[in-house]
Design an enzyme around this catalytic site. Sequence first.
Site, PDB file in Angstrom:
ATOM      1  N   LYS A 198       0.839  -1.108  -0.003  1.00 10.13           N
ATOM      2  CA  LYS A 198       0.005   0.062   0.054  1.00 10.13           C
ATOM      3  C   LYS A 198       0.963   1.278   0.124  1.00 10.13           C
ATOM      4  CE  LYS A 198      -2.392   3.490   1.616  1.00 10.13           C
ATOM      5  NZ  LYS A 198      -2.020   4.586   1.136  1.00 10.13           N
ATOM      6  N   GLU A 273       9.408   1.905  10.828  1.00  5.32           N
ATOM      7  CA  GLU A 273      10.300   2.737  10.516  1.00  5.32           C
ATOM      8  C   GLU A 273       9.857   4.136  10.451  1.00  5.32           C
ATOM      9  OE1 GLU A 273      13.447   1.997  10.268  1.00  5.32           O
ATOM     10  OE2 GLU A 273      13.589   0.037   9.465  1.00  5.32           O
ATOM     11  N   CYS A 307      13.896  10.786   6.433  1.00  6.08           N
ATOM     12  CA  CYS A 307      13.794  10.293   7.691  1.00  6.08           C
ATOM     13  C   CYS A 307      14.935  10.820   8.548  1.00  6.08           C
ATOM     14  CB  CYS A 307      13.268   8.947   7.949  1.00  6.08           C
ATOM     15  SG  CYS A 307      14.393   7.529   7.118  1.00  6.08           S
ATOM     16  N   GLU A 408       9.534  16.651  14.584  1.00  7.37           N
ATOM     17  CA  GLU A 408      10.018  16.383  13.079  1.00  7.37           C
ATOM     18  C   GLU A 408       9.156  17.384  11.982  1.00  7.37           C
ATOM     19  OE1 GLU A 408       8.826  12.780  11.005  1.00  7.37           O
ATOM     20  OE2 GLU A 408      10.889  12.425  10.229  1.00  7.37           O
TER      21      GLU A 408
HETATM   22  P1  NAD Z   1       2.250   8.821   6.708  1.00  4.11           P
HETATM   23  O1  NAD Z   1       2.534   8.101   8.331  1.00  4.11           O
HETATM   24  O2  NAD Z   1       1.296   9.737   6.880  1.00  4.11           O
HETATM   25  O3  NAD Z   1       1.920   7.834   5.810  1.00  4.11           O
HETATM   26  C1  NAD Z   1       2.719   6.461   5.357  1.00  4.11           C
HETATM   27  C2  NAD Z   1       1.839   5.677   4.779  1.00  4.11           C
HETATM   28  O4  NAD Z   1       1.029   5.126   6.061  1.00  4.11           O
HETATM   29  C3  NAD Z   1       1.032   5.982   3.743  1.00  4.11           C
HETATM   30  O5  NAD Z   1       0.811   5.072   2.748  1.00  4.11           O
HETATM   31  C4  NAD Z   1      -0.364   6.265   4.090  1.00  4.11           C
HETATM   32  O6  NAD Z   1      -1.338   6.061   3.614  1.00  4.11           O
HETATM   33  C5  NAD Z   1      -0.623   5.132   5.519  1.00  4.11           C
HETATM   34  N1  NAD Z   1      -1.413   5.478   6.474  1.00  4.11           N
HETATM   35  C6  NAD Z   1      -1.827   6.419   7.004  1.00  4.11           C
HETATM   36  N2  NAD Z   1      -2.531   6.240   8.130  1.00  4.11           N
HETATM   37  C7  NAD Z   1      -2.701   4.923   8.105  1.00  4.11           C
HETATM   38  C8  NAD Z   1      -3.653   4.151   8.881  1.00  4.11           C
HETATM   39  N3  NAD Z   1      -4.269   4.463   9.883  1.00  4.11           N
HETATM   40  N4  NAD Z   1      -3.517   2.654   8.651  1.00  4.11           N
HETATM   41  C9  NAD Z   1      -2.699   2.144   7.657  1.00  4.11           C
HETATM   42  N5  NAD Z   1      -1.912   3.036   6.892  1.00  4.11           N
HETATM   43  C10 NAD Z   1      -1.957   4.440   7.028  1.00  4.11           C
HETATM   44  O7  NAD Z   1       3.749   9.330   6.464  1.00  4.11           O
HETATM   45  P2  NAD Z   1       3.909  10.373   5.379  1.00  4.11           P
HETATM   46  O8  NAD Z   1       3.703  11.469   5.468  1.00  4.11           O
HETATM   47  O9  NAD Z   1       3.686   9.333   3.950  1.00  4.11           O
HETATM   48  O10 NAD Z   1       5.816  10.001   5.302  1.00  4.11           O
HETATM   49  C11 NAD Z   1       6.399  10.896   5.956  1.00  4.11           C
HETATM   50  C12 NAD Z   1       6.875  10.222   7.265  1.00  4.11           C
HETATM   51  O11 NAD Z   1       7.630   9.060   6.873  1.00  4.11           O
HETATM   52  C13 NAD Z   1       7.987  10.997   8.246  1.00  4.11           C
HETATM   53  O12 NAD Z   1       7.796  10.968   9.533  1.00  4.11           O
HETATM   54  C14 NAD Z   1       9.425  10.228   7.991  1.00  4.11           C
HETATM   55  O13 NAD Z   1      10.048  10.232   9.065  1.00  4.11           O
HETATM   56  C15 NAD Z   1       8.681   8.655   7.767  1.00  4.11           C
HETATM   57  N6  NAD Z   1       9.875   8.193   7.053  1.00  4.11           N
HETATM   58  C16 NAD Z   1      10.560   6.938   7.655  1.00  4.11           C
HETATM   59  C17 NAD Z   1      11.634   6.499   7.149  1.00  4.11           C
HETATM   60  C18 NAD Z   1      12.267   5.420   7.981  1.00  4.11           C
HETATM   61  O14 NAD Z   1      12.832   4.472   7.604  1.00  4.11           O
HETATM   62  N7  NAD Z   1      12.441   5.689   9.264  1.00  4.11           N
HETATM   63  C19 NAD Z   1      11.818   6.548   5.902  1.00  4.11           C
HETATM   64  C20 NAD Z   1      11.109   7.392   5.243  1.00  4.11           C
HETATM   65  C21 NAD Z   1      10.242   8.299   5.661  1.00  4.11           C
END
Ligand code: NAD
Length: 515
Positions: A198, A273, A307, A408
Amino acid sequence: MSTTLTPKAPETTLPQTPADAEGVRLYGMYIDGEFTATDGRDMIDTVDPVSGEVWARITRGTAEDVDRAANAAHRAFTEGEWPKLNPSQRGALLRRIGDLVSENADWLAYIEQRDNGKLIAELSMQMRYMANYYYYYGGLADKIEGSVIPTDKPGVLNYTKYEPLGVVACITPWNSPLPLASMKIAPALAAGNTVVLKPSEFTSASLVELMKIMERAGVPKGVVNVITGLGAEVGDALVSHRHVERIAFTGGPIAGQMINEKAAKHMKRVTLELGGKSPNIIFEDADMDNALKGAIAGIFAASGQTCVAGSRLLVQESIHDAFVERLLEMVKQAKFGHPADPDSQIAPISTRPQFEKVKSYVEVALAGGAKLALGGKPANVEGCPNGLFFEPTVFVDVDNSMRIAQEEVFGPILSIIRFKDEDDAVRIANDIEFGLAAGIWTQSIGRAINMSNRVRAGTIWINNYRSTSVTSPFGGFKMSGIGRECGIAGMKEYMEVKSVWISTETNIPNPFVRR
Ligand code: NAD
């Protein structure tokens, strides 16, 4: 008025995605080896962050679609061709995927750029490197060995073996859609699982494109599936699905916490992550030229949308003013431009909501008492009048207790914090809920080792920043996550250990007494 440049699509031999009369691509999902039709479906616009134009639409999946995909993945795990493949055969299949990723790297980079606006200079490298996920885990597929345990019990042979879990749900964000998905797909398949992916609703096109590669490589139907749509709808339905055994999630802490709570209820395994607020620590004995480059790479590469962004720059008091002055000079030279231009250095913010979030954090920093030293507002870039560009922004006089130092942002905002000595640097570095990464700049080997031991983060970079490899485990301490991706540890996350006991005796002794 200048018009927006549109990058030229490279040639590809992959099948073309259908488009509407205006040329907007219409992406279906990939379920049980079929690309789903888009006619009559609710669709979500995908906006190019450089031009502001809708360049694609993705299907807004439903809970029924999730059910079909998870059932298909479960079927593929339990019957048919996939469970009959031995680990070496799975490895060969993964290496075929790697070859096709290499061959189509320019095409994938183009799609990824339309989706999230990253620099082509970085994407070209990233897409080529991505083949290594499939090569590495293809190679590892038949090398995860159990052990014969020298047990203290008589009359038995005991050994362990690693087995796949079943259906794995992989949920990914918008900042590096394909690498973060491949980091999950490759070890999950190498271990013998099946997957339902997803991607972020902002950047789903590239993952559907990758499915064309999966199909061409000969991945059996149902083994890899893609559901597109909203997190609260399909993401949530996927996490709750009874056939999903493990959730591999990369994203923000809020969604991560919700997923973790749901998963706990059904004992589903998780890899999370999540975010970070990583300290990049500059000591007075550092090589200044390299430390400056490291500070800039830490926060302004990918416009801070990583991240591991080194968003808290800790600078030792004795060199603070001189270091900051040189840093500001260097950042001012950074070249804005269309990310398709290989000479551009500053890419746009990938999505409108993220752009608004970055803007709002300038206010948060000012309200908290930080002093703006550079940037702080959207940037106008020639040739990209509607681009979501934001100036590299630097705050000084930041105290670690301020919101700008604790939360963040995921954008090009740097907070500079002074420190006195090693103890002070450790205290500030660790006084945060996150623990994803840290940079340490010093020429003293003893200090480097001491600091790397004392700073609580999953990755420590000494005299470099942002190095990662498929061969080395990656993940967070504290609120930055649970579990590890990459390396051998990353593959074992997708496996269960089974302990097998074989009696070597001809007669079972007294059944009422445990041996
Ligand atoms: P997000 O958490 O908003 O979304 C990530 C994914 O989760 C998307 O596909 C979204 O549709 C899905 N999602 C959202 N709510 C959900 C739920 N209730 N149930 C299941 N899935 C759900 O994050 P974003 O804005 O897309 O990405 C930015 C974040 O990702 C930042 O906090 C960043 O630090 C983190 N990130 C972490 C890493 C790592 O390896 N640690 C790498 C890249 C990004």
